[in-house]
Design a protein around this motif. Structure first.
Motif, PDB file in Angstrom:
ATOM      1  N   ASN A 166      -3.578   1.971   7.882  1.00 56.57           N
ATOM      2  CA  ASN A 166      -4.041   1.735   6.518  1.00 56.57           C
ATOM      3  C   ASN A 166      -3.023   0.926   5.711  1.00 56.57           C
ATOM      4  O   ASN A 166      -3.397   0.152   4.821  1.00 56.57           O
ATOM      5  CB  ASN A 166      -4.304   3.066   5.805  1.00 56.57           C
ATOM      6  N   LEU A 167      -1.746   1.099   6.025  1.00 60.99           N
ATOM      7  CA  LEU A 167      -0.701   0.398   5.284  1.00 60.99           C
ATOM      8  C   LEU A 167      -0.599  -1.071   5.673  1.00 60.99           C
ATOM      9  O   LEU A 167      -0.386  -1.932   4.812  1.00 60.99           O
ATOM     10  CB  LEU A 167       0.657   1.076   5.517  1.00 60.99           C
ATOM     11  N   THR A 168      -0.736  -1.358   6.964  1.00 57.51           N
ATOM     12  CA  THR A 168      -0.435  -2.719   7.450  1.00 57.51           C
ATOM     13  C   THR A 168      -1.587  -3.395   8.177  1.00 57.51           C
ATOM     14  O   THR A 168      -1.537  -4.601   8.407  1.00 57.51           O
ATOM     15  CB  THR A 168       0.768  -2.681   8.411  1.00 57.51           C
ATOM     16  N   GLY A 169      -2.617  -2.628   8.576  1.00 61.41           N
ATOM     17  CA  GLY A 169      -3.685  -3.211   9.379  1.00 61.41           C
ATOM     18  C   GLY A 169      -3.372  -3.198  10.856  1.00 61.41           C
ATOM     19  O   GLY A 169      -4.213  -3.554  11.678  1.00 61.41           O
ATOM     20  N   LEU A 170      -2.164  -2.770  11.229  1.00 65.90           N
ATOM     21  CA  LEU A 170      -1.782  -2.677  12.639  1.00 65.90           C
ATOM     22  C   LEU A 170      -2.118  -1.290  13.156  1.00 65.90           C
ATOM     23  O   LEU A 170      -1.975  -0.302  12.436  1.00 65.90           O
ATOM     24  CB  LEU A 170      -0.283  -2.937  12.811  1.00 65.90           C
ATOM     25  N   PRO A 171      -2.578  -1.191  14.406  1.00 67.51           N
ATOM     26  CA  PRO A 171      -2.950   0.130  14.932  1.00 67.51           C
ATOM     27  C   PRO A 171      -1.768   1.098  15.011  1.00 67.51           C
ATOM     28  O   PRO A 171      -1.922   2.291  14.839  1.00 67.51           O
ATOM     29  CB  PRO A 171      -3.496  -0.184  16.336  1.00 67.51           C
ATOM     30  N   HIS A 172      -0.560   0.568  15.271  1.00 63.33           N
ATOM     31  CA  HIS A 172       0.626   1.429  15.365  1.00 63.33           C
ATOM     32  C   HIS A 172       1.843   0.546  15.270  1.00 63.33           C
ATOM     33  O   HIS A 172       1.833  -0.584  15.762  1.00 63.33           O
ATOM     34  CB  HIS A 172       0.638   2.197  16.699  1.00 63.33           C
ATOM     35  N   TYR A 173       2.894   1.049  14.634  1.00 60.31           N
ATOM     36  CA  TYR A 173       4.075   0.198  14.500  1.00 60.31           C
ATOM     37  C   TYR A 173       4.822   0.049  15.804  1.00 60.31           C
ATOM     38  O   TYR A 173       5.731  -0.777  15.918  1.00 60.31           O
ATOM     39  CB  TYR A 173       4.998   0.668  13.372  1.00 60.31           C
ATOM     40  N   ALA A 201       0.810  -1.223   0.000  1.00 59.59           N
ATOM     41  CA  ALA A 201       0.000   0.000   0.000  1.00 59.59           C
ATOM     42  C   ALA A 201       0.842   1.271   0.000  1.00 59.59           C
ATOM     43  O   ALA A 201       0.296   2.375  -0.131  1.00 59.59           O
ATOM     44  CB  ALA A 201      -0.941   0.005   1.215  1.00 59.59           C
ATOM     45  N   LEU A 202       2.166   1.152   0.138  1.00 61.85           N
ATOM     46  CA  LEU A 202       3.035   2.334   0.095  1.00 61.85           C
ATOM     47  C   LEU A 202       2.958   2.989  -1.278  1.00 61.85           C
ATOM     48  O   LEU A 202       3.102   2.319  -2.309  1.00 61.85           O
ATOM     49  CB  LEU A 202       4.476   1.943   0.384  1.00 61.85           C
ATOM     50  N   ARG A 203       2.733   4.281  -1.297  1.00 64.82           N
ATOM     51  CA  ARG A 203       2.651   5.022  -2.553  1.00 64.82           C
ATOM     52  C   ARG A 203       3.436   6.333  -2.410  1.00 64.82           C
ATOM     53  O   ARG A 203       3.567   6.879  -1.320  1.00 64.82           O
ATOM     54  CB  ARG A 203       1.181   5.359  -2.898  1.00 64.82           C
ATOM     55  N   ARG A 204       3.952   6.822  -3.529  1.00 70.83           N
ATOM     56  CA  ARG A 204       4.668   8.100  -3.505  1.00 70.83           C
ATOM     57  C   ARG A 204       3.771   9.246  -3.073  1.00 70.83           C
ATOM     58  O   ARG A 204       4.246  10.251  -2.548  1.00 70.83           O
ATOM     59  CB  ARG A 204       5.257   8.396  -4.894  1.00 70.83           C
ATOM     60  N   SER A 205       2.474   9.084  -3.280  1.00 73.67           N
ATOM     61  CA  SER A 205       1.529  10.132  -2.885  1.00 73.67           C
ATOM     62  C   SER A 205       1.459  10.298  -1.363  1.00 73.67           C
ATOM     63  O   SER A 205       0.958  11.301  -0.862  1.00 73.67           O
ATOM     64  CB  SER A 205       0.130   9.814  -3.425  1.00 73.67           C
ATOM     65  N   LEU A 206       1.980   9.302  -0.630  1.00 75.21           N
ATOM     66  CA  LEU A 206       1.957   9.370   0.835  1.00 75.21           C
ATOM     67  C   LEU A 206       3.164  10.100   1.405  1.00 75.21           C
ATOM     68  O   LEU A 206       3.231  10.328   2.610  1.00 75.21           O
ATOM     69  CB  LEU A 206       1.903   7.953   1.413  1.00 75.21           C
ATOM     70  N   LEU A 207       4.132  10.438   0.549  1.00 76.73           N
ATOM     71  CA  LEU A 207       5.309  11.163   1.030  1.00 76.73           C
ATOM     72  C   LEU A 207       4.893  12.481   1.655  1.00 76.73           C
ATOM     73  O   LEU A 207       4.055  13.210   1.118  1.00 76.73           O
ATOM     74  CB  LEU A 207       6.290  11.416  -0.117  1.00 76.73           C
ATOM     75  N   GLY A 208       5.463  12.765   2.807  1.00 76.76           N
ATOM     76  CA  GLY A 208       5.126  13.996   3.518  1.00 76.76           C
ATOM     77  C   GLY A 208       4.120  13.770   4.624  1.00 76.76           C
ATOM     78  O   GLY A 208       3.922  14.652   5.467  1.00 76.76           O
ATOM     79  N   LYS A 209       3.478  12.593   4.658  1.00 79.51           N
ATOM     80  CA  LYS A 209       2.505  12.304   5.718  1.00 79.51           C
ATOM     81  C   LYS A 209       3.198  11.593   6.873  1.00 79.51           C
ATOM     82  O   LYS A 209       4.173  10.870   6.681  1.00 79.51           O
ATOM     83  CB  LYS A 209       1.371  11.446   5.166  1.00 79.51           C
ATOM     84  N   ARG A 210       2.653  11.820   8.066  1.00 83.04           N
ATOM     85  CA  ARG A 210       3.228  11.179   9.255  1.00 83.04           C
ATOM     86  C   ARG A 210       2.957   9.679   9.205  1.00 83.04           C
ATOM     87  O   ARG A 210       1.826   9.252   8.972  1.00 83.04           O
ATOM     88  CB  ARG A 210       2.630  11.784  10.520  1.00 83.04           C
ATOM     89  N   LEU A 211       4.004   8.896   9.401  1.00 78.53           N
ATOM     90  CA  LEU A 211       3.858   7.444   9.301  1.00 78.53           C
ATOM     91  C   LEU A 211       2.870   6.907  10.327  1.00 78.53           C
ATOM     92  O   LEU A 211       2.118   5.966  10.042  1.00 78.53           O
ATOM     93  CB  LEU A 211       5.227   6.775   9.476  1.00 78.53           C
ATOM     94  N   VAL A 212       2.867   7.499  11.514  1.00 75.62           N
ATOM     95  CA  VAL A 212       1.962   7.026  12.558  1.00 75.62           C
ATOM     96  C   VAL A 212       0.499   7.194  12.142  1.00 75.62           C
ATOM     97  O   VAL A 212      -0.375   6.420  12.567  1.00 75.62           O
ATOM     98  CB  VAL A 212       2.251   7.773  13.896  1.00 75.62           C
ATOM     99  N   ASP A 213       0.204   8.161  11.273  1.00 81.78           N
ATOM    100  CA  ASP A 213      -1.182   8.412  10.844  1.00 81.78           C
ATOM    101  C   ASP A 213      -1.623   7.459   9.741  1.00 81.78           C
ATOM    102  O   ASP A 213      -2.825   7.222   9.579  1.00 81.78           O
ATOM    103  CB  ASP A 213      -1.331   9.862  10.347  1.00 81.78           C
ATOM    104  N   ILE A 214      -0.670   6.945   8.969  1.00 82.11           N
ATOM    105  CA  ILE A 214      -1.049   6.097   7.834  1.00 82.11           C
ATOM    106  C   ILE A 214      -0.702   4.627   8.055  1.00 82.11           C
ATOM    107  O   ILE A 214      -0.999   3.788   7.217  1.00 82.11           O
ATOM    108  CB  ILE A 214      -0.365   6.593   6.535  1.00 82.11           C
TER     109      ILE A 214
END
Length: 524
Positions: free
Chosen positions: A285-292, A269-282
């Motif tokens: 959606n990327l992994t199904g886990l609430p937080h890494y 689900a990683l996309r270049r359009s996600l660059l600049g967003k906080r990883l904790v917020d996405i």
């Protein structure tokens, strides 16, 4: 009126000093430069060209001008090729040593022809002093090889510029300043040489040495500020993209600023359009886990195991969060590295399973039975509860192997384990004791209950036939020996020995029966 060339000579000399400084800096810092040897030669050759040109401008006679002209061509002939090789290394474009050597053939011929021009005039048809300049300056009539040399020089400069331009969109913004510096260093001398050849420069003077003062300053600035050529960025990007480990780069605020191909395979689900967003917020959606779950470490690195499902396949990753520090030691971001340990964990689980369980039947092995049964016996002694051991083995097992083969013998063992497992409660310790022998440890069961359980197992085995494709339905029976103890001093070895004696009696009594050990043997 005599033209004062002192300012021009001073400027050219300054250019030479800058090049020499660059040459010496790289030489003494060669461990920090992946291609130090090429860079030293490149700057040294440019320095020879620049200083020789300065001496040519200061010459008073045609002979002096010609002499310094020969020295100039040590730099003029070889610098473009060395520069092209340097750019090839910068963009990680490898060529063979034979090809690299072949690139120097034309420059070597050029220098040889310039040095011996008076005997053949293949490079210059004529060299003469100009009459329209207030100070001695030479002009030339070009020969045939001059054209070859010029075309080859322009070809090298042009090829270098094209190679760099092709890398522009492939290069991350961080390294584009370096790329632009190299482009200027390649294209500005090429433009200057072109203007010189078409006669568009004042007094027909060569502007390239003047231009090199600009490019030298640019290179020194780029090396000191952007670490130009100290780490080959295009090669570094190739390494970054070819890494098997997934790498996610975060800025100081935890925003996603880069990731490699391995990371995109691990997290589709990683996309270049996600660059600049906080990883904790996405992350969810990327992994199904609430937080890494990895917070910026107090030390420079923290490690955690993460797992998520992608395409129906569960993957396990070792996640390492490392602090990225700037040259001053200040924190400038984080590096999240994902190492796929799915296969490793699977192998570890297999080894763990082999350490605990029997490979054929899937129940506990002898070693685990002894460890756990001893623990149960100690617990029973503390609580003054009875412990019983049921030992049984398959009747006439050798006949199964001899008549039907070892594969069927293995099926018999698996069948016996599966049938008995259905009859036992989860807290009853059940294991393969060895060969065709099985054992059950009962914690807290009265001797009468142990007898009933053994009988239930015997009936279940004899009542459930084993269906085989080659030999039809086979009846499997077993003989059982039971031993119990309320004595806190009783050992597992004693119980097993007593149960074995009872089992032997059951076999001697006709098989497919249960016998109990009570100081004397009792059959049921």
């Amino acid at each position: 009126m005599q033209l004062d060339l002192t300012p021009y000579i001073s400027l050219i000399t300054t250019s030479g000093v800058l090049n020499t400084f660059l040459c010496l800096y790289v030489f003494f810092k060669k461990r920090e430069f992946p291609e130090a040897r090429l860079l030293v030669w490149w700057t040294a050759l440019q320095s020879v060209y620049i200083f020789a040109f300065a001496f040519e401008l200061a010459s008073d006679t045609l002979e002096e001008i010609k002499r310094w002209g020969v020295v100039e061509y040590i730099g003029i002939a070889f610098t473009p090729v060395v520069g092209l090789l340097l750019i090839m290394r910068y963009i990680d474009w490898n060529i063979s040593r034979r090809t690299a050597r072949a690139m120097f053939i034309i420059p070597a011929i050029t220098f040889l022809l310039v040095a011996t021009n008076e005997s053949h005039h293949l490079f210059y048809k004529d060299v003469y002093l100009r009459s329209d300049t207030p100070t001695p300056m030479a002009d030339i009539v070009i020969g045939d090889w001059y054209i070859v040399h010029g075309a080859y020089t322009f070809g090298c400069l042009f090829a270098g510029a094209i190679l760099l331009l092709r890398q522009w969109f492939k290069t991350k913004k961080t390294f584009r300043i370096q790329l632009l510096t190299l482009l200027c260093g390649q294209s500005l001398p090429m433009i200057g040489a072109f203007l010189y050849l078409i006669g568009a420069t004042p007094y027909g003077a060569d502007p390239v040495p003047f231009i090199l003062s600009i490019t030298s300053a640019l290179y020194i600035w780029a090396i000191l500020s952007t670490r130009l050529l100290m780490i080959v960025p295009i090669a570094k990007e190739n390494i970054f993209e070819s890494m098997r480990e997934g790498v996610i780069v975060l800025d100081r605020s935890g925003r996603l600023i880069d990731y490699n191909k391995a990371a995109s395979r691990m997290i589709p689900a990683l996309r270049r359009s996600l660059l600049g967003k906080r990883l904790v917020d996405i992350w969810e959606n990327l992994t199904g886990l609430p937080h890494y779950g990895l917070k910026r470490p107090g030390a420079d690195e923290t490690v955690q195991e993460l797992q998520w499902e992608s395409g129906g396949v569960l993957s396990i990753y070792q996640a390492k969060l490392s602090i990225v520090r700037g040259r001053g030691g200040d924190v400038i971001g984080d590096l999240l590295m994902l190492v796929d340990v799915t296969e490793q964990k699977r192998l570890e689980e297999q080894l763990r399973h082999m350490a605990y369980y029997d490979g054929l039947t899937g129940i506990y092995n002898r070693t685990q039975f002894i460890i756990r049964a001893k623990e149960q016996l100690e617990l029973s002694a503390l609580r003054e509860r009875p412990t019983s051991v049921i030992l049984f083995d398959i009747d006439n097992f050798k006949a199964f192997n001899d008549s039907y083969g070892h594969e069927t013998g293995d099926d018999v063992l698996r069948h016996a384990a599966a049938v008995c497992q259905r009859e036992l409660k989860p807290d009853m310790l059940f294991a393969r004791y060895g060969g065709e022998e099985f054992v059950v440890a009962l914690h807290g069961e009265l001797p009468e209950s142990a007898d009933l359980i053994a009988e239930r197992l015997r009936i279940a085995l004899s009542g459930n036939t084993l269906d085989t494709p080659a030999h039809g339905s086979l009846t499997v029976t077993a003989s059982f020996g039971v031993a119990s103890s309320m004595d806190s001093a009783a050992s597992l070895e004693t119980l097993l020995r007593e149960a074995d004696a009872a089992l032997y009696e059951a076999k001697r009594g006709g098989r497919n029966r249960v016998c109990r050990y009570q100081g004397r043997l009792a059959a049921t």
